[in-house]
Design an enzyme around this catalytic site. Structure first.
Site, PDB file in Angstrom:
ATOM      1  N   GLU A   5      38.346  51.009  48.627  1.00 43.80           N
ATOM      2  CA  GLU A   5      36.966  50.742  48.254  1.00 43.80           C
ATOM      3  C   GLU A   5      36.505  49.352  48.676  1.00 43.80           C
ATOM      4  OE1 GLU A   5      36.807  53.729  44.446  1.00 43.80           O
ATOM      5  OE2 GLU A   5      37.263  51.626  44.088  1.00 43.80           O
ATOM      6  N   CYS A  13      32.998  42.443  48.515  1.00 36.90           N
ATOM      7  CA  CYS A  13      34.332  42.388  47.932  1.00 36.90           C
ATOM      8  C   CYS A  13      35.193  43.381  48.712  1.00 36.90           C
ATOM      9  CB  CYS A  13      34.219  42.777  46.458  1.00 36.90           C
ATOM     10  SG  CYS A  13      35.790  42.908  45.616  1.00 36.90           S
ATOM     11  N   CYS A  15      48.505  48.644  45.303  1.00 42.24           N
ATOM     12  CA  CYS A  15      49.073  47.302  45.119  1.00 42.24           C
ATOM     13  C   CYS A  15      50.427  47.449  44.435  1.00 42.24           C
ATOM     14  CB  CYS A  15      48.158  46.460  44.251  1.00 42.24           C
ATOM     15  SG  CYS A  15      48.768  44.763  44.016  1.00 42.24           S
ATOM     16  N   CYS A  63      50.318  44.920  37.725  1.00 40.00           N
ATOM     17  CA  CYS A  63      49.630  44.418  36.528  1.00 40.00           C
ATOM     18  C   CYS A  63      49.100  45.645  35.759  1.00 40.00           C
ATOM     19  CB  CYS A  63      48.476  43.499  36.896  1.00 40.00           C
ATOM     20  SG  CYS A  63      48.973  42.201  38.057  1.00 40.00           S
ATOM     21  N   CYS A 120      45.271  46.822  35.399  1.00 38.54           N
ATOM     22  CA  CYS A 120      44.477  46.964  36.625  1.00 38.54           C
ATOM     23  C   CYS A 120      44.621  48.378  37.191  1.00 38.54           C
ATOM     24  CB  CYS A 120      44.972  45.941  37.649  1.00 38.54           C
ATOM     25  SG  CYS A 120      44.323  46.185  39.302  1.00 38.54           S
ATOM     26  N   GLY A 165      44.414  45.564  46.131  1.00 38.17           N
ATOM     27  CA  GLY A 165      45.542  44.960  46.838  1.00 38.17           C
ATOM     28  C   GLY A 165      45.703  43.477  46.602  1.00 38.17           C
ATOM     29  N   SER A 209      41.623  35.800  46.597  1.00 36.58           N
ATOM     30  CA  SER A 209      42.108  35.852  45.219  1.00 36.58           C
ATOM     31  C   SER A 209      43.563  36.317  45.222  1.00 36.58           C
ATOM     32  CB  SER A 209      41.259  36.841  44.415  1.00 36.58           C
ATOM     33  OG  SER A 209      41.743  36.953  43.105  1.00 36.58           O
ATOM     34  N   SER A 248      44.423  34.635  39.750  1.00 38.71           N
ATOM     35  CA  SER A 248      44.264  35.500  38.576  1.00 38.71           C
ATOM     36  C   SER A 248      45.286  35.084  37.536  1.00 38.71           C
ATOM     37  CB  SER A 248      44.472  36.959  38.989  1.00 38.71           C
ATOM     38  OG  SER A 248      43.498  37.308  39.941  1.00 38.71           O
ATOM     39  N   HIS A 304      44.990  34.780  33.715  1.00 43.85           N
ATOM     40  CA  HIS A 304      44.973  35.700  32.561  1.00 43.85           C
ATOM     41  C   HIS A 304      45.812  35.257  31.363  1.00 43.85           C
ATOM     42  CE1 HIS A 304      42.855  38.231  35.308  1.00 43.85           C
ATOM     43  NE2 HIS A 304      43.923  38.616  35.983  1.00 43.85           N
ATOM     44  N   CYS A 307      35.669  44.652  38.775  1.00 41.50           N
ATOM     45  CA  CYS A 307      37.030  44.220  39.084  1.00 41.50           C
ATOM     46  C   CYS A 307      38.057  45.048  38.347  1.00 41.50           C
ATOM     47  CB  CYS A 307      37.239  42.778  38.662  1.00 41.50           C
ATOM     48  SG  CYS A 307      36.266  41.652  39.608  1.00 41.50           S
TER      49      CYS A 307
HETATM   50  N1  SAH Z   1      45.402  41.100  43.726  1.00 34.84           N
HETATM   51  C1  SAH Z   1      44.509  40.023  43.699  1.00 34.84           C
HETATM   52  C2  SAH Z   1      43.147  40.423  44.208  1.00 34.84           C
HETATM   53  C3  SAH Z   1      42.433  41.481  43.357  1.00 34.84           C
HETATM   54  S1  SAH Z   1      41.166  40.650  42.573  1.00 34.84           S
HETATM   55  C4  SAH Z   1      44.444  39.417  42.327  1.00 34.84           C
HETATM   56  O1  SAH Z   1      44.937  40.012  41.398  1.00 34.84           O
HETATM   57  O2  SAH Z   1      43.911  38.304  42.218  1.00 34.84           O
HETATM   58  C5  SAH Z   1      40.753  41.611  41.258  1.00 34.84           C
HETATM   59  C6  SAH Z   1      40.515  40.742  40.031  1.00 34.84           C
HETATM   60  O3  SAH Z   1      40.213  41.613  38.944  1.00 34.84           O
HETATM   61  C7  SAH Z   1      41.761  39.999  39.631  1.00 34.84           C
HETATM   62  O4  SAH Z   1      41.431  38.770  39.026  1.00 34.84           O
HETATM   63  C8  SAH Z   1      42.346  40.938  38.603  1.00 34.84           C
HETATM   64  O5  SAH Z   1      43.269  40.319  37.761  1.00 34.84           O
HETATM   65  C9  SAH Z   1      41.122  41.381  37.892  1.00 34.84           C
HETATM   66  N2  SAH Z   1      41.302  42.622  37.156  1.00 34.84           N
HETATM   67  C10 SAH Z   1      42.215  43.579  37.357  1.00 34.84           C
HETATM   68  N3  SAH Z   1      42.074  44.586  36.453  1.00 34.84           N
HETATM   69  C11 SAH Z   1      41.010  44.241  35.695  1.00 34.84           C
HETATM   70  C12 SAH Z   1      40.355  44.872  34.624  1.00 34.84           C
HETATM   71  N4  SAH Z   1      40.732  46.065  34.168  1.00 34.84           N
HETATM   72  N5  SAH Z   1      39.298  44.244  34.076  1.00 34.84           N
HETATM   73  C13 SAH Z   1      38.875  43.050  34.556  1.00 34.84           C
HETATM   74  N6  SAH Z   1      39.450  42.408  35.564  1.00 34.84           N
HETATM   75  C14 SAH Z   1      40.517  43.001  36.135  1.00 34.84           C
HETATM   76 FE1  SF4 Z   2      47.459  43.985  42.274  1.00 31.39          FE
HETATM   77 FE2  SF4 Z   2      45.634  42.137  41.639  1.00 31.39          FE
HETATM   78 FE3  SF4 Z   2      45.657  44.549  40.434  1.00 31.39          FE
HETATM   79 FE4  SF4 Z   2      47.588  42.795  39.883  1.00 31.39          FE
HETATM   80  S1  SF4 Z   2      45.407  42.567  39.441  1.00 31.39           S
HETATM   81  S2  SF4 Z   2      47.886  44.973  40.319  1.00 31.39           S
HETATM   82  S3  SF4 Z   2      47.841  41.850  41.861  1.00 31.39           S
HETATM   83  S4  SF4 Z   2      45.258  44.160  42.567  1.00 31.39           S
END
Ligand code: SAH
Ligand code: SF4
Length: 353
Positions: free
Chosen positions: A94, A107, A114, A118, A121, A164, A194, A217, A219, A338
């Protein structure tokens, strides 16, 4: 003009040099014309009118798009557009186009799925399928820019915040950054990578010439909680991550932003804000925080923090000297926010052919 060493290249895969090679007997200025057509005019080969008809037809035939549109969903207010594409081999990815009054941001995804796992996600829940090629990444920006052009808008910013982990596919990500900067003409300061905190990637980025923005990221601001939320933290713990960020900032003269998905009762307590503010103060210039209320995903039962709690958390950070922005949950109604990119949801509010 086919070259057996380049099996079925797609339109935005080839470098200028490879193009020259593929064009073989054509005069050199043809490469410039094609490049200008594809990257400046965002045109299809058939519409690059300064090329001979024969060459236009040949290029249209031999250089297909890499991304096959599956659906295009538009948010209720029309300012967020999500594209679902199918790639060669069948994976789906996407891309999201966000139109703001003062800028238009794309974006992009860097991988299909990935491997970082996490739990909160949607992409992580789906697991890893494969890396995206340079052409697949660049084409996401071009296709979104073509769509923006329909509304007389120009893409000004690119964020690697789709599906990813960009640092796990850094060579292709980097070549696409060079193309987005050098050929599509975006300033490096308007490009953001990111990462979940893959330290060798951050260190490698530091040695590459363009000063792109770094978003991490985070968190969680202590290893116990971060180990749980972001499993890669066990390999790259917070102290090491911060020192990689410090070095990046020193070399690039940029600001780092920390992403913080606010999860009710998990990382939105006052003590979390205090720990986070302390981390941000260690950086120079201080880290900036982007708060994103957790978006619901099928595989993670905990809910996001309430809007009131998000505001309180932000105010507490500010009172401790840390700048924090609340990121609007853009496109939640089309699952374009996100972490919701899972490429599987049957969401089509407004499908275009
Ligand atoms: N893999 C990289 C790039 C993806 S960015 C990374 O993790 O940074 C996507 C962003 O959305 C990241 O900051 C991720 O932690 C955040 N994210 C993932 N799942 C989410 C969710 N369910 N709600 C809000 N943010 C989320
Ligand atoms: Fe991958 Fe980023 Fe999602 Fe973590 S938050 S699973 S690193 S896409």
């Amino acid at each position: 003009m086919t070259n057996p060493q380049l099996p079925s290249p797609t339109r935005y895969e080839l470098t200028r040099e490879q193009f020259a090679e593929v064009l073989g007997g054509e005069p050199k200025y043809r490469v410039d014309q094609i490049w200008d057509g594809l990257y400046t005019q965002l045109a299809n080969p058939a519409d690059i009118t300064n090329l001979p008809r024969r060459l236009r037809a040949e290029l249209s035939e031999s250089l297909p798009f890499a991304l096959n549109p599956v659906t295009e969903s538009v948010s209720e207010n029309g300012d967020t557009i999500k594209f679902l594409w199918e790639l060669a081999g069948g994976s789906k990815i996407e891309t999201v186009l966000m139109l703001y009054p003062d800028r238009a941001t794309v974006c992009v995804s860097s991988q299909a799925g990935c491997a970082m796992g996490c739990g909160f996600c949607a992409t992580g829940q789906a697991g890893f399928t494969r890396h995206l090629t340079v052409g697949e990444i660049v084409e996401q920006v071009v296709r979104a820019a073509q769509r923006a052009k329909e509304s007389n808008r120009r893409v000004s910013n690119v964020v690697f915040m789709g599906m990813g982990e960009p640092m796990a596919n850094l060579d292709n990500v980097w070549h696409s950054v060079e193309r987005i900067h050098g050929d599509l003409g975006l300033s490096a300061r308007h490009i953001t990578i990111s990462t979940v905190g893959v330290i060798p990637g951050i260190r490698s980025l530091q040695d590459r010439p363009l000063p792109v923005n770094l978003a991490v990221s985070l968190h969680a601001a202590n290893d116990r909680l971060r180990d749980e939320l972001v499993p890669i933290n066990r390999r790259y713990p917070i102290a090491d991550l911060l020192s990689a960020c410090t070095d990046y900032l020193a070399v690039k003269n940029r600001r780092v932003s920390f992403e913080w998905a606010m999860i009710a009762g998990v990382n939105d307590r006052d003590s979390d804000a205090r720990e986070l503010a302390a981390l941000c103060r260690q950086l120079s210039p201080h880290g900036h925080v982007n708060l994103i209320p957790l978006n619901p995903t099928p595989g993670y039962p905990t809910v996001g923090s309430s809007p009131r709690r998000v505001q309180e958390f932000r105010d507490l950070l500010e009172s401790l000297g840390t700048n924090a922005t609340v990121r609007r949950n853009r496109g939640t109604d089309i699952d374009a926010a996100c972490g919701q990119l899972a490429a599987g949801q049957p969401v089509t509010l407004s499908a275009r052919p």
